[in-house]
Design an enzyme around this catalytic site. Sequence first.
Site, mmCIF file in Angstrom:
data_model
loop_
_atom_site.group_PDB
_atom_site.id
_atom_site.type_symbol
_atom_site.label_atom_id
_atom_site.label_comp_id
_atom_site.label_asym_id
_atom_site.label_seq_id
_atom_site.Cartn_x
_atom_site.Cartn_y
_atom_site.Cartn_z
ATOM 1 N N GLU A 9 -3.540 -117.744 3.641
ATOM 2 C CA GLU A 9 -4.421 -117.311 4.739
ATOM 3 C C GLU A 9 -5.892 -117.295 4.356
ATOM 4 O O GLU A 9 -6.752 -117.676 5.154
ATOM 5 C CB GLU A 9 -4.026 -115.909 5.222
ATOM 6 N N HIS B 294 4.888 -105.141 7.901
ATOM 7 C CA HIS B 294 4.906 -106.101 9.014
ATOM 8 C C HIS B 294 4.774 -105.430 10.370
ATOM 9 O O HIS B 294 5.048 -106.040 11.395
ATOM 10 C CB HIS B 294 6.199 -106.926 8.991
#
Lengths: 341, 476
Positions: B210, B279
């Site tokens: 990322e 998450h």
Amino acid sequence: MAQATETAAKRKPRAGAAQPLGRDQLQQAYRDMLLIRRFEEKAGQLYGMGLIGGFCHLYIGQEAVVVGMQMCLEPGDQVITSYRDHGHMLATGMEARGVMAELTGRIGGYSKGKGGSMHMFSREKGFFGGHGIVGAQVSLGAGLAFSNWYRESRNVCLTYFGEGASNQGQVFESFNLAALMKLPCIFIIENNKYGMGTSVERASASRDLSKNGSPWGIPGEQVNGMDVAAVKEAGERAAAHCRAGNGPYLLEMKTYRYRGHSMSDPAKYRTREEVQKMREQSDPIETARQALLDQGATEADLKKIDDEVKAIVQDAADFSQQSPEPPESELWTDILLEEAR
Amino acid sequence: MGVQILMPALSPTMTEGKLSRWLKKEGDEVKSGDVIAEIETDKATMEVEAVDEGKLTRILVPEGTEGVSVNSPIAELDGGGEAASKGAAPGADTAMPQQPAPPAAAHGEVGQVAKQAEDAGAVAQRGAARGEGAAKAGEAAAAPEKDWGPTKSMTVREALRDAMAAEMRRDKDVFLMGEEVAQYQGAYKISQGLLDEFGPRRVIDTPITEHGFTGMAVGAAMNGLRPIVEFMTFNFSMQAIDQIINSAAKTLYMSGGQLGCPIVFRGPNGAAARVAAQHSQCYASWYAHVPGLKVVAPWSAADAKGLLRAAIRDPNPVIVLENEILYGHSFEVPTDEDFILPIGKAKVERPGRDVTIVAYSIAVTWAMQAAEALAKEGIEAEVINLRSIRPLDAETIAASVRKTNRLVTVEEGWPYANIGTEVAMQVIEAAFDWLDAPPVRVCGKDVPMPYAANLEKLALPTQPEIIAAVKRATYK
């Protein structure tokens, strides 16, 4: 004195010194390097007078790197670097006035006084900053190269970073992306031996940084970054490689900064003798000056260049103090753009 | 008169120092770059380099002198020529006093403090002016939403895909990049079919890096392309948050308006189901805090399509916070090919007179369900779907509170400094006199998201909590 690493087998060996530059090119390079040197000395002086605030990272000693690389560029190419950026801006042809006025935080600066020493840009000159976060410009540079790839142009992006950034995760992520997508990106490590006060030996397990791209098959070279001709020669090879669609290229410029990391750096991590030795034996401007004299230039020719450069720098210094501070209304501008596409 | 060499400041805070040693003596020739002296600051010993050239004619401050003020002359050079005297620092010849300067730096500091106070005043004034501006913009927002005509049912997933496809057809500079967006057709199948239609140059699979690919996309946007970056979930955007904030959000300002960054960061945000703490986090507050970013959070499929299209066309970096659970939910969406929604405008999803419930993303579902339940008890709640987190449609909210006199916010984010906090504060600032009760926030619990099914349920806002909050606000 470029040493090939990855692609040594594919190229003829290049022993000895670089091909000397022709008189005109050499003279231009001398002038451009001298402009950076004198500009930075003046910036240091203005900092000392309190006219420049915050951080101020001078480029003195490293001038051959940007001047040599700039000679390899074509219209539409991009340049991006970290916070030691004044030399890069002058090399791309940005006005000394606008750069100095940004340093003093005035409306006449390239960022209207809102960016400062580390944050200046010129879309017109292909200069995309000027970035204050170590290593961030490397993935941004890969992105500029991506835009060339996306548009199928033959432009390249020069992505500069210091050896201090060279072991960052995002640098390696960018190497991988650039190699994977064959992006036209010349990664240039300006190895001036010290990341702030930490020598490269104490920071990097990799000793030959030009090999840092080898896991991704990125060809790399070590280049004598104190010799503008050597820089240009290596830069031409790298640019040709990128323009031909072969993907990225890595150049490790062996260079040296004479001044501290920033103005407030007492530089206790190295001896005065070390600095003095570099200045006396490897100074890129002195070397170019001598080469010019060897090629038949006269002291009077050089004096003319010196005077021209001094006048530009003095004009920039004057402008940077005469230009007013940004009006208070500038506090609220340039946060968001209005026009949707 | 020659050129004066001044005592330099070598850090932003230095006001004086000790001139510890001269390395040149009177009569020496000095070249620019020569180290001429050493000075001691509060932190360290530093070298002073000459800028001008010439002969050192006079040393004004002997070595060993302490407390030498910054900018006071310490030596004089015989300029030895026109060029050198031009090289003198402006003001050095004329403005600098012969005697060691009075504590100019101290004056400077006082000046600076005064200046800061002045600036703070200006900021406050400006803030007020902005408040007015926002109210004006709000009046427009209060206008009824445009009627886009016939609709058809589609899922949020399809709406997001259609939005991207429509914008990619419209503008060849728009492309999609992220993990599994191309060949896999999207980890959550949002990009289904896009690779086939637009090819690998415009629908790009990235490695799981990322930081690198976000920086690359931001760089591409700085050069005029219009990237859509898909984060498989917004939790992973933390790896790239430096590029989102320091590079994408701030560069326009730092460049004095030269370098915009037209980019969209999108992906599922907040809790899905049973994926635990790393998450399951809402990033609305994180990104909404940053000037230079816009943040939207669609709830319905129409929101998703209209807001994503607007985000792609926007010249600024826009964060689009989606919700994984909503991806499969169906809503009516206008069939008009030009359908688009403005960023910065909220929608009143359900009119009511007794209490205003402000929510965004999946919390709108919870708020609507609570409103139905409350209606059976005779409490008519007005539900506002924020759609846009930044800019916030404060006027639509305030207008509603002026009618209902009560405010409840619902969101899944943590309570500390969350969006409900901001909404409540803006209502207090704009409509304090209309409030008949303190605003009440319903939020996720102040804990990392647990995995166990029962605990997870407890960690998110529950229906009874929303109903209890409304009753508290309405004194029922």
